[in-house]
Write a protein that holds these residues in place. Sequence first.
Motif, short mmCIF file in Angstrom:
data_model
loop_
_atom_site.label_atom_id
_atom_site.label_comp_id
_atom_site.label_asym_id
_atom_site.label_seq_id
_atom_site.Cartn_x
_atom_site.Cartn_y
_atom_site.Cartn_z
N HIS A 33 0.84 -1.19 0.00
CA HIS A 33 0.00 0.00 0.00
C HIS A 33 0.88 1.25 0.00
CE1 HIS A 33 0.51 -1.32 4.20
NE2 HIS A 33 0.59 -0.04 4.50
N SER A 52 -4.09 0.85 -2.17
CA SER A 52 -3.36 -0.40 -2.17
C SER A 52 -2.87 -0.68 -3.59
CB SER A 52 -4.24 -1.55 -1.68
OG SER A 52 -5.38 -1.69 -2.51
N ASP A 56 -7.61 -2.32 -4.42
CA ASP A 56 -8.81 -2.70 -3.68
C ASP A 56 -9.15 -1.70 -2.59
OD1 ASP A 56 -8.52 -6.36 -3.68
OD2 ASP A 56 -9.20 -4.93 -5.18
N SER A 57 -8.15 -1.03 -2.06
CA SER A 57 -8.37 -0.06 -0.99
C SER A 57 -7.98 1.32 -1.48
CB SER A 57 -7.55 -0.42 0.24
OG SER A 57 -7.96 -1.66 0.77
N ASP A 59 -8.88 5.54 -0.23
CA ASP A 59 -9.64 6.44 0.63
C ASP A 59 -8.91 7.77 0.71
OD1 ASP A 59 -10.91 6.48 4.05
OD2 ASP A 59 -11.83 7.14 2.16
N SER A 105 -4.60 -3.90 8.88
CA SER A 105 -5.94 -3.53 8.43
C SER A 105 -5.87 -2.19 7.70
CB SER A 105 -6.87 -3.41 9.63
OG SER A 105 -8.08 -2.78 9.27
N SER A 106 -6.68 -2.06 6.66
CA SER A 106 -6.68 -0.81 5.89
C SER A 106 -7.14 0.38 6.73
CB SER A 106 -7.56 -0.95 4.65
OG SER A 106 -8.89 -1.24 5.02
N SER A 107 -7.76 0.11 7.86
CA SER A 107 -8.16 1.20 8.75
C SER A 107 -6.95 1.94 9.30
CB SER A 107 -9.02 0.67 9.90
OG SER A 107 -8.30 -0.24 10.68
N TYR A 109 -4.31 2.71 7.36
CA TYR A 109 -3.55 3.30 6.27
C TYR A 109 -3.53 4.82 6.27
CZ TYR A 109 -3.48 -1.39 4.17
OH TYR A 109 -3.31 -2.73 3.93
#
Length: 128
Positions: A33, A52, A56-57, A59, A105-107, A109
């Motif tokens: 990422h 990412s 996929d991610s 924000d 977790s993407s939280s 990032y």
Amino acid sequence: QVQLIESGGGLVQAGGSLRLSCTASGHTYGIHHMGWFRSAPGKERESVGFISTNEDSLDYADSVKGRFTISIDMAKKTMYLQMNSLKPEDTAVYYCAADDRYGLSSSNYHRTHAYAYWGQGTQVTVSS
């Protein structure tokens, strides 16, 4: 190790646009990422957004949603930040960051601790 180099900063009038680039070199095959952060004088470094490498991610910080767009071209090993409708409060040094950990977790990032590799930054100045 991964090396990151930002480019594209400069001086622009309010309402204008800039596109920043972040090119990676070194052990880039493992990057999972990448993110953009910025530091303004007297303020802590804050997240602008992240992506990412499989896209996929994705924000953005609330302050830039609808104005900034992050994209990535892994063939060129480059991440971009398209900044439109720039405001004086967007003035800052902009940093790109990357990490090769798959377990986070993407939280996370939006946080600096999610990134092991950092560029040296590029100045963006928006005049009113």
